[in-house]
Structure formats: C-alpha cells, structure tokens
Design a protein around this motif. Structure first.
Motif, short mmCIF file in Angstrom:
data_model
loop_
_atom_site.label_atom_id
_atom_site.label_comp_id
_atom_site.label_asym_id
_atom_site.label_seq_id
_atom_site.Cartn_x
_atom_site.Cartn_y
_atom_site.Cartn_z
N SER A 10 -2.12 18.04 -11.97
CA SER A 10 -0.85 18.33 -11.30
C SER A 10 -0.51 17.30 -10.23
CB SER A 10 -0.96 19.73 -10.67
OG SER A 10 0.22 20.07 -10.02
N GLY A 11 0.70 16.78 -10.25
CA GLY A 11 1.16 15.87 -9.20
C GLY A 11 0.81 14.42 -9.45
N GLY A 12 0.76 13.65 -8.36
CA GLY A 12 0.55 12.20 -8.45
C GLY A 12 -0.84 11.86 -8.98
N GLN A 13 -0.92 10.78 -9.73
CA GLN A 13 -2.21 10.35 -10.29
C GLN A 13 -3.17 9.98 -9.16
OE1 GLN A 13 0.41 10.97 -12.60
NE2 GLN A 13 0.92 8.88 -12.16
N PRO B 114 -9.71 19.49 -5.56
CA PRO B 114 -8.94 18.75 -4.55
C PRO B 114 -8.63 17.31 -4.93
CG PRO B 114 -11.24 18.83 -3.90
CD PRO B 114 -11.14 19.58 -5.20
N LYS B 115 -7.38 17.06 -5.30
CA LYS B 115 -6.96 15.72 -5.70
C LYS B 115 -5.84 15.20 -4.82
CE LYS B 115 -3.35 15.20 -7.09
NZ LYS B 115 -1.95 15.14 -7.47
N THR B 116 -5.85 14.02 -4.38
CA THR B 116 -4.71 13.25 -3.90
C THR B 116 -5.20 11.98 -3.22
OG1 THR B 116 -2.74 13.09 -2.50
CG2 THR B 116 -4.42 14.58 -1.69
N ILE B 117 -4.58 10.86 -3.59
CA ILE B 117 -4.95 9.59 -2.94
C ILE B 117 -4.60 9.66 -1.46
CG2 ILE B 117 -4.71 8.14 -4.99
CD1 ILE B 117 -2.02 7.13 -3.62
N ASP B 118 -3.64 10.54 -1.09
CA ASP B 118 -3.16 10.58 0.30
C ASP B 118 -4.25 11.02 1.28
OD1 ASP B 118 -0.83 9.96 -0.93
OD2 ASP B 118 0.32 11.68 -0.22
N GLY B 119 -5.27 11.69 0.78
CA GLY B 119 -6.38 12.10 1.64
C GLY B 119 -6.06 13.24 2.59
N LEU C 88 2.15 1.22 2.83
CA LEU C 88 1.12 1.86 2.00
C LEU C 88 1.50 3.29 1.70
CD1 LEU C 88 -1.74 0.31 4.03
CD2 LEU C 88 -1.48 0.03 1.57
N MET C 89 1.21 3.71 0.47
CA MET C 89 1.53 5.08 0.06
C MET C 89 0.84 6.09 0.95
SD MET C 89 1.71 6.04 -3.92
CE MET C 89 3.22 5.76 -4.81
N GLY C 90 1.30 7.31 0.83
CA GLY C 90 0.82 8.42 1.64
C GLY C 90 2.07 9.10 2.15
N ARG C 91 2.53 10.05 1.36
CA ARG C 91 3.84 10.68 1.59
C ARG C 91 4.04 11.11 3.05
NH1 ARG C 91 6.54 13.44 -2.51
NH2 ARG C 91 4.63 13.42 -3.72
N SER C 92 3.04 11.78 3.62
CA SER C 92 3.23 12.14 5.02
C SER C 92 2.09 11.64 5.91
CB SER C 92 3.47 13.63 5.21
OG SER C 92 2.82 14.40 4.25
N PRO D 39 2.51 3.05 7.29
CA PRO D 39 2.38 4.20 6.40
C PRO D 39 3.73 4.61 5.83
CG PRO D 39 2.06 4.86 8.69
CD PRO D 39 2.33 3.39 8.71
N GLU D 40 3.71 4.99 4.58
CA GLU D 40 4.94 5.32 3.85
C GLU D 40 5.81 6.37 4.57
OE1 GLU D 40 5.53 6.39 -0.79
OE2 GLU D 40 4.17 7.70 0.30
N GLY D 41 5.16 7.35 5.19
CA GLY D 41 5.94 8.47 5.75
C GLY D 41 6.48 8.22 7.15
N VAL E 186 12.11 9.89 1.33
CA VAL E 186 11.64 8.88 2.28
C VAL E 186 10.84 7.76 1.63
CG1 VAL E 186 11.65 9.92 4.56
CG2 VAL E 186 9.87 10.54 2.94
N SER E 187 10.16 8.10 0.51
CA SER E 187 9.33 7.05 -0.09
C SER E 187 10.20 5.91 -0.64
CB SER E 187 8.44 7.63 -1.19
OG SER E 187 9.22 8.07 -2.25
N LEU E 188 11.50 6.16 -0.83
CA LEU E 188 12.37 5.10 -1.32
C LEU E 188 12.91 4.22 -0.19
CD1 LEU E 188 14.41 7.01 -4.06
CD2 LEU E 188 12.39 5.56 -4.35
N GLY F 44 -2.75 1.39 -7.03
CA GLY F 44 -4.10 1.93 -6.80
C GLY F 44 -4.33 3.31 -7.38
N ARG F 45 -3.24 3.97 -7.82
CA ARG F 45 -3.40 5.39 -8.19
C ARG F 45 -4.15 5.61 -9.49
NH1 ARG F 45 1.92 8.90 -7.30
NH2 ARG F 45 2.37 8.01 -9.34
N CYS F 46 -4.18 4.58 -10.34
CA CYS F 46 -4.85 4.74 -11.63
C CYS F 46 -5.98 3.74 -11.81
CB CYS F 46 -3.85 4.64 -12.77
SG CYS F 46 -2.85 6.13 -12.90
#
Ligand code: FBP
Length: 548
Positions: A76-79, A198-203, A246-250, A307-309, A382-384, A423-425
């Motif tokens: 579910s969600g981002g890779q 527990p998955k997410t690159i965002d940590g 760098l990614m990391g939505r929030s 940071p992205e957010g 915001v990521s855009l 980096g996600r995959c």
C-alpha cells in the motif's frame, strides 16, 4: 528476462533472521498496552483490538504442528526498497508452518482487495523477486481502505479464496486502516486476522516499538551516494551552489539522515523551521548568509539540502496555502474564467493583506503552482512545488541586493535537483533485505499465533541480525485522535524529527562548521558484498537514536 550480473548474484543472497525465528518459535505475551494518547476514545472505537499485550517471539524446543493456512498480502502507498523481501519472508514463514499454506497477492494495492483483483504467489514467482527493489511483484496503490462496503467487498473474496489472514504492508495511514479492518472483521466474527508491516522511505512511522520503517535505509543511502557525487563535482568545479530537494512528504528524516551521511554546507529541517516560527524570508536569509560567508573566503560553491515538505512547515506559508485552498474551493468557477496573465493580480486582490503580501513576493512559477493541481481533497500538492527553485531564486535576489550594498562579494550560480523516485525502488541494502525478510517472517508467526490488529516488529536493529528481537505490537498502542478533514479520527501518530533527539542534536552540533568549511563526505554506492562495516551499517539516525 535479461538480468544484470548483480541481480543474479543478489538473488542467491539469503537474508539474515533473528535467532529466535530460525527454529521452533513460541509467542511470549508481555503486559497489556494502551494507546499513546486519548485512551478512552480509542478503546471505545476498538473494543476488540484495544489493550492487547506486546508479543515477543522466543526459540523453543517444542515443535507445534500448524494446519495449512491461506494468507493474502497487499502493498500500500509509495514504493520502498525491501517490499519484495517482506513478501518472501512471509511466504517462507507460512510454508515453514505448513508446506500446503498458500499466499495470494492483491494487485495494485488495497484496490485489488475491493475489486477482487489477485494472483497466487507461488514459489517460482517469489524466487524471481527475492532481494530485488520495487513493488512490481503485485504492484501498489493509494486506494484508502476505510469504508464498511470496502471491508465487505474484501471479505467476499477472502471468503471465496479461504484466506484467514491478511498482511497489509504500508505507512502510518495504511496501518491505521489495517487496524480498523482488523477491528471490523473481529467484531463481525469473520475469522480473518489482519497484520500490518511498517513501510515508508519517509521514516516517519516509528516509535518505541517500531525502530524504523523499511526502505528508509536504502533510500537514504541511495540519495547520499548521489549527493556525495554532486559534492565532489561541486568541489571540483567550484562554481555552483546545488539546491537539492529530498523526498519525505512531511517529516525531514530523509534530509537529516543524508546530511549526517554527506555533511553538506546547509540542511534545512522543516520541524525546526516550524518550531522557530521562521518565515520564508528567514530561511532565505539563513541560506544567503552562508553563501555570502563562503564567498568571503573565496568559495562560491556549496550544497543545500531541502526537505520536500518544507513549505507546509513555514507557518506563514501554511496560512497562505490554507486561505488559497478555501478560496479556490469556493470560487473555482470564477477563477477558471480569469485570463492566465491576470490570475496573479486576481488572487492578490482576494487574499487577506498578510497572505497577499507573501503571495506577491513569490516567484511567478511557484505562485502559479499554488493555484494549480489540487489533490482529490482540494489541497495543494506540496510535493509538486519546486521548493529548491523557489529558495535559490529568492536567495539569488537577496544576494543581488546585498551586492549593491557591498555585503556580498562573490558570484552565485545555482543548480537544482530533486531526489525521490531514484531511491524508492533501489535494490534493498543488506539492512533492508534482512529487516524486511524478518518483518515478513514475523508476520507469519503472528498469524500462526492467531493475532490480529498487530504490527510486525523487529527491534534491536543496530545489533547483528542474530540478536534482533521479533514480535508484535498492537496497532492501537500507536494511536491518538487527530483532526482529519474536519473530523476527529483515530490515527497512528506520525513521527516527525525530534529537535531534542540525538540525530538532530548531532547535526546541530556540526552544522556551523559544515556551513563554513568544505567538510563533505562521499559515501559511495551501497555495497552488497564485502566487509561488514561497508555492507551492513544501519542509518546514522538509527545508530544515534540507539546511542551507538
Ligand atoms: P508513503 O508514505 O506512502 O510511503 O509514500 C512516501 C512518498 O515517497 C513521499 O516521500 C512522497 O511525497 C510521496 O510518496 C510521493 O507519492 P507518489 O508516489 O504518489 O508520487
């Protein structure tokens, strides 16, 4: 399918497991738990899955016979690197319990469960994906599993396939929904267990019992490799400032971890910007000052991690975005008739003076971005927003003004980068390969022990994998009540960067030196084979958090 030499070698890698999971396993229950906050409200919403004990798996001599079980799995969600290893660990785990157990994958995320889109994952298929990056074995999606009719539709196919347990691999929201589903099936006595991973690159899905979310390790190492390469280039040509988003939505965990790995000149941490109530101009002044100081030393180059957010953490920008969201939601029709060339003035004329002034100060591209591309909830995506360009443009303007005043003596030329999808995959690092396989294997043990509403947990992760502690955490334990889309909802608390935490403190203690000097570190690419200090190091964040 043609495979690279590394892919072939990597397929043969046997991920490490905690000692306790290698032979016969018994579940040891700890004390009853409660949610991190709002205990009464959460207990009321989860009468069947609240307050359950922590579970720890231990080795035992006693061999127990398990009946064959059919299990379903959803990505579910981002890779995030390592998802395939969670699935292969789960597969091996349920096959060890009973060789006739079966694993079904739901295609393209939670939507696959609702739409009855699935495939059986046989040994041949699983073998193709061991230790590979990506979620392509079954695909992922962002459909939210939160309504009763979805739960019922899902149950139809689970019943048809004889699936007694469902493993949902996702971030904080997906695991919150996994728990709601566990509670619903328990209340209905449907006999379907639900387990989260527990998955997410965002940590940002971590707490006392979940030390890190998978994928964070590999993604940060991949970004740090590339940032290191940029820093070498930067230090060779000595003519550019590189603005790297760098990614990391929030949360800013990714930016902070990369900063600890590469020692850039500047790293902005959104949580600090918010805590200090910094304005956009404060952030710009902070960067411009570092640029000017380096220029005074003859160094017209540097790196800035963003940071992205960030934009949403600048209180004044947050207020502007909120007003824009409301205004555009209410006046979409009228706005669509305004000529493109008049849109900026139109918006400025409609906003409150404070927000109008900020809007007017934004570069054209960013101002436009804020009025476009709403998500399905009517919010700015915001990521855009090209924060890296926004900041460099504003820094450039400030430096030009300082030049006039004689306060800046150098040159300023910027390059821009955004690292996220790169980096996600990525092929999971040894850490993620082992951690994910262990999480999947642990999920199988939780299923074998009849648990539902639990998240698979593997702790003590800075020790060698042998010493890792596998178990389960009731998902309700991680919840509190938060306002979402105007309603109070039970959700897993998001872990933002703690300003009094060891990783941020280690960064803050060194950042002034990094800003002045060229103290770059070049981590190089992830190594899969070789000495353990090169191949098996966990993230700096994890090491610092665990006092290593
Ligand atoms: P998850 O929280 O679902 O793991 O996704 C994280 C993330 O990679 C963010 O860092 C990023 O902002 C977002 O996904 C991008 O989403 P999309 O893949 O839909 O473009």
């Amino acid at each position: 399918m043609t495979k690279s030499a590394l892919q072939i070698a990597r397929a043969a890698y046997q991920p490490k497991l905690p000692k306790a999971l290698k032979g016969n396993v018994k579940a040891v229950a700890g004390a009853a738990t409660q949610s991190v906050a709002d205990q009464e409200a959460i207990q009321k919403l989860f009468p069947n899955t609240y307050g359950m004990p922590l579970i720890k798996f231990e080795a035992t001599d006693e061999a127990i016979e398990f009946p064959a079980i059919n299990v379903g799995v959803i990505l579910s969600g981002g890779q995030a690197p390592g998802g395939h290893n969670v699935i292969s660990g789960l597969f091996d785990g349920i096959k060890k319990l009973n060789k006739d157990s079966k694993l079904y994958g739901f295609i393209l995320g939670p939507g696959g469960l609702v739409d009855h889109n699935y495939m059986e994952l046989t040994a041949d298929i699983i073998d193709e994906y061991r230790n590979t990056g990506g979620f392509d074995i079954i695909g992922s999606g962002r459909t939210k599993l939160e309504k009763e009719d979805q739960f019922e539709k899902g149950y139809e196919i689970l019943k048809e396939l004889g699936i007694k347990a469902l493993v949902i691999i996702g971030g904080d929201d997906s695991n919150t929904n996994a728990c709601v589903l566990a509670e619903y099936y328990a209340a209905k006595n449907y006999g379907v267990q639900v387990i989260g991973c527990p998955k997410t690159i965002d940590g940002d899905l971590k707490n006392e019992m979940i030390e890190t979310s998978f994928g964070f390790d590999t993604a940060c190492k991949t970004y740090s490799e590339v940032i290191g390469n940029i820093q070498r280039d930067c230090n060779s040509a000595r003519k550019y400032w590189h603005f790297i988003k760098l990614m990391g939505r929030s949360a800013s965990h990714i930016a902070l971890e990369c900063a600890l790995q590469v020692q850039p000149n500047i790293c902005i941490v959104s949580e600090e910007v918010e805590a200090k109530d910094m304005s956009l101009d404060d952030v710009v002044t902070y960067i411009a000052t570092a640029v000017a100081n380096r220029a005074a030393q003859g160094n017209n180059f540097g790196t800035v991690l963003i940071p992205e957010g960030l934009v949403e953490f600048i209180p004044a920008m947050k207020r502007l975005i909120a007003e824009l969201n409301d205004f555009l939601a209410a006046n979409a029709e009228e706005f669509s008739h305004i000529k493109k060339s008049h849109q900026r003035d139109y918006i400025i004329s409609k906003l409150t003076p404070e927000n109008a002034a900020i809007y007017a100060s934004l570069p054209e591209g960013v101002a436009r971005q804020l009025t476009l591309d709403r998500d399905p909830h009517g919010n700015v995506q915001v990521s855009l927003i090209e924060t890296e360009k926004l900041l460099s443009e504003m820094v450039g303007k400030k430096l030009a003004a300082w030049k006039e005043e004689g306060k800046f003596v150098g040159k300023f030329a910027a390059q821009h980068h955004f690292f996220g999808y790169e980096g996600r995959c990525a092929a999971p690092s040894n850490f993620d390969a082992d951690y994910c396989y262990s999480l999947g294997y642990t999920a199988a043990s939780l299923i074998a022990n009849g648990k539902t509403g639990y998240m698979s947990s593997v702790r003590n992760t800075t020790a060698s994998a042998d010493e890792w502690i596998a178990g389960g955490v009731p998902i309700t334990m991680m919840m509190n009540m938060e306002r979402r889309h105007g309603e109070m909802k039970p959700v897993i608390q998001k872990a933002l960067v703690k300003l009094d935490g060891a990783p941020f403190k280690a960064f803050a203690a060194q950042r002034e030196t990094w800003a002045k000097e060229t103290a770059y570190v070049y981590p190089g690419p992830i190594q899969y084979f070789g000495p353990t200090e090169v191949c098996d190091q966990p993230t700096k964040t994890l090491q610092l958090e665990q006092g290593k």
